[in-house]
Motif scaffolding. Structure first.
Motif, PDB file in Angstrom:
ATOM      1  N   PHE A 185      44.851  39.812  28.147  1.00  0.00           N
ATOM      2  CA  PHE A 185      43.899  39.616  29.355  1.00  0.00           C
ATOM      3  C   PHE A 185      42.490  39.272  29.247  1.00  0.00           C
ATOM      4  N   ARG A 186      41.997  38.585  27.983  1.00  0.00           N
ATOM      5  CA  ARG A 186      40.923  38.300  27.595  1.00  0.00           C
ATOM      6  C   ARG A 186      40.055  37.529  28.363  1.00  0.00           C
ATOM      7  N   LYS A 187      40.917  36.329  29.169  1.00  0.00           N
ATOM      8  CA  LYS A 187      40.116  35.508  29.995  1.00  0.00           C
ATOM      9  C   LYS A 187      39.710  36.246  31.277  1.00  0.00           C
ATOM     10  N   LEU A 188      40.426  37.167  31.467  1.00  0.00           N
ATOM     11  CA  LEU A 188      40.047  38.224  32.919  1.00  0.00           C
ATOM     12  C   LEU A 188      38.890  39.045  32.444  1.00  0.00           C
ATOM     13  N   PHE A 189      38.927  39.582  31.277  1.00  0.00           N
ATOM     14  CA  PHE A 189      37.824  40.594  30.739  1.00  0.00           C
ATOM     15  C   PHE A 189      36.527  39.777  30.604  1.00  0.00           C
ATOM     16  N   LEU A 190      36.684  38.428  30.188  1.00  0.00           N
ATOM     17  CA  LEU A 190      35.365  37.669  29.924  1.00  0.00           C
ATOM     18  C   LEU A 190      35.066  37.224  31.309  1.00  0.00           C
ATOM     19  N   ALA A 191      35.859  36.675  32.311  1.00  0.00           N
ATOM     20  CA  ALA A 191      35.466  36.104  33.501  1.00  0.00           C
ATOM     21  C   ALA A 191      34.830  37.058  34.448  1.00  0.00           C
ATOM     22  N   ALA A 192      35.315  38.385  34.513  1.00  0.00           N
ATOM     23  CA  ALA A 192      35.079  39.356  35.577  1.00  0.00           C
ATOM     24  C   ALA A 192      33.565  39.883  35.470  1.00  0.00           C
ATOM     25  N   PRO A 193      32.940  40.091  34.400  1.00  0.00           N
ATOM     26  CA  PRO A 193      31.598  40.166  34.509  1.00  0.00           C
ATOM     27  C   PRO A 193      30.422  39.050  34.879  1.00  0.00           C
ATOM     28  N   VAL A 194      30.976  37.837  34.550  1.00  0.00           N
ATOM     29  CA  VAL A 194      30.417  36.647  34.754  1.00  0.00           C
ATOM     30  C   VAL A 194      30.238  36.189  36.234  1.00  0.00           C
ATOM     31  N   VAL A 232      27.540  36.362  41.733  1.00  0.00           N
ATOM     32  CA  VAL A 232      27.792  36.835  43.082  1.00  0.00           C
ATOM     33  C   VAL A 232      26.422  37.530  43.346  1.00  0.00           C
ATOM     34  N   VAL A 233      25.862  38.329  42.526  1.00  0.00           N
ATOM     35  CA  VAL A 233      24.913  39.357  42.692  1.00  0.00           C
ATOM     36  C   VAL A 233      23.643  38.495  42.792  1.00  0.00           C
ATOM     37  N   LEU A 234      23.471  37.261  41.883  1.00  0.00           N
ATOM     38  CA  LEU A 234      22.491  36.662  41.879  1.00  0.00           C
ATOM     39  C   LEU A 234      22.438  35.922  43.071  1.00  0.00           C
ATOM     40  N   ALA A 235      23.359  35.293  43.429  1.00  0.00           N
ATOM     41  CA  ALA A 235      23.740  34.506  44.601  1.00  0.00           C
ATOM     42  C   ALA A 235      22.924  35.212  45.811  1.00  0.00           C
ATOM     43  N   ILE A 236      23.481  36.550  45.931  1.00  0.00           N
ATOM     44  CA  ILE A 236      23.056  37.280  47.123  1.00  0.00           C
ATOM     45  C   ILE A 236      21.447  37.687  47.045  1.00  0.00           C
ATOM     46  N   GLN A 237      21.074  37.927  45.597  1.00  0.00           N
ATOM     47  CA  GLN A 237      19.451  38.030  45.378  1.00  0.00           C
ATOM     48  C   GLN A 237      18.820  36.844  45.928  1.00  0.00           C
ATOM     49  N   ASN A 238      19.192  35.723  45.509  1.00  0.00           N
ATOM     50  CA  ASN A 238      18.358  34.440  45.820  1.00  0.00           C
ATOM     51  C   ASN A 238      18.620  34.063  47.484  1.00  0.00           C
ATOM     52  N   LEU A 285      28.668  27.534  42.670  1.00  0.00           N
ATOM     53  CA  LEU A 285      29.820  26.548  42.349  1.00  0.00           C
ATOM     54  C   LEU A 285      29.932  25.942  41.034  1.00  0.00           C
ATOM     55  N   ILE A 286      28.913  25.891  40.417  1.00  0.00           N
ATOM     56  CA  ILE A 286      28.975  25.473  39.074  1.00  0.00           C
ATOM     57  C   ILE A 286      29.595  26.685  37.971  1.00  0.00           C
ATOM     58  N   THR A 287      29.005  27.855  38.352  1.00  0.00           N
ATOM     59  CA  THR A 287      29.453  28.855  37.635  1.00  0.00           C
ATOM     60  C   THR A 287      31.216  29.218  37.921  1.00  0.00           C
ATOM     61  N   ALA A 288      31.522  28.864  39.208  1.00  0.00           N
ATOM     62  CA  ALA A 288      32.996  28.964  39.487  1.00  0.00           C
ATOM     63  C   ALA A 288      33.819  27.980  38.804  1.00  0.00           C
ATOM     64  N   ILE A 289      33.231  26.715  38.721  1.00  0.00           N
ATOM     65  CA  ILE A 289      34.102  25.805  37.907  1.00  0.00           C
ATOM     66  C   ILE A 289      34.120  25.988  36.528  1.00  0.00           C
ATOM     67  N   VAL A 317      29.603  28.424  28.719  1.00  0.00           N
ATOM     68  CA  VAL A 317      28.732  27.479  29.573  1.00  0.00           C
ATOM     69  C   VAL A 317      28.558  28.373  30.933  1.00  0.00           C
ATOM     70  N   SER A 318      29.506  28.950  31.128  1.00  0.00           N
ATOM     71  CA  SER A 318      29.353  29.817  32.540  1.00  0.00           C
ATOM     72  C   SER A 318      28.219  30.870  32.398  1.00  0.00           C
ATOM     73  N   VAL A 319      28.317  31.454  31.355  1.00  0.00           N
ATOM     74  CA  VAL A 319      27.178  32.436  31.027  1.00  0.00           C
ATOM     75  C   VAL A 319      25.860  31.694  31.023  1.00  0.00           C
ATOM     76  N   PHE A 320      25.594  30.663  30.576  1.00  0.00           N
ATOM     77  CA  PHE A 320      24.306  29.753  30.503  1.00  0.00           C
ATOM     78  C   PHE A 320      24.022  29.279  31.927  1.00  0.00           C
ATOM     79  N   SER A 321      25.025  29.134  32.633  1.00  0.00           N
ATOM     80  CA  SER A 321      25.078  28.641  34.087  1.00  0.00           C
ATOM     81  C   SER A 321      24.519  29.663  35.058  1.00  0.00           C
TER      82      SER A 321
END
Length: 139
Positions: free
Chosen positions: A46-55, A60-66, A99-103, A120-124
């Motif tokens: 389940f590495r894909k899930l473990f990598l994607a969950a924190p990102v 979402v937290v950054l979107a709410i903050q912005n 949206l960029i991070t979700a893609i 790329v998602s981390v840098f986004s």
């Protein structure tokens, strides 16, 4: 008896004396490494899930903050005179980096090699921060 022979006799006695303790330690070590191997099997499965969950959570937290901190009109293309080249609404400025991070996270789940789209998602995640920093002092 020379030194080597006496040492080997003492070594054999020590090995016989410590055999029960060494066997208990060996069994415990095998049990622990078996559990670690079992856990690693699930992590790698389940590495894909473990990598994607924190990102996804941070995005979402950054979107709410912005959404809270950005002004109603968000400026881009900062000119040398201190004005922005064009302005967009806050909701668009919040949703586009999300949206960029979700893609990118979707590409993590689709691709066979997960690390490149994940990086790329981390840098986004820097996009919302850059938008917030460039628009902090805008009145």
């Amino acid at each position: 008896m020379n030194f080597v022979d006496s040492f080997m006799v003492k070594w054999d006695r020590l090995c016989k004396k410590t055999e029960p303790a060494r066997s208990r330690i060996r069994v415990w070590f095998q049990r622990v490494t078996g559990k670690i191997s079992y856990a690693w099997n699930y992590v790698s499965r389940f590495r894909k899930l473990f990598l994607a969950a924190p990102v996804a959570t941070i995005a979402v937290v950054l979107a709410i903050q912005n959404m809270i901190k950005l002004p109603v009109l968000v400026g881009f293309d900062l000119q040398p005179n201190g004005e922005f080249g064009f302005e967009i609404l806050r909701i668009i400025a919040v949703l586009i980096p999300l949206l960029i991070t979700a893609i990118c996270l979707l590409l993590v789940f689709i691709s066979k090699r997960t690390l490149t789209p994940w990086l790329v998602s981390v840098f986004s995640l820097a996009l919302p921060l850059l938008i917030l920093v460039t628009n902090t002092f805008y009145q």
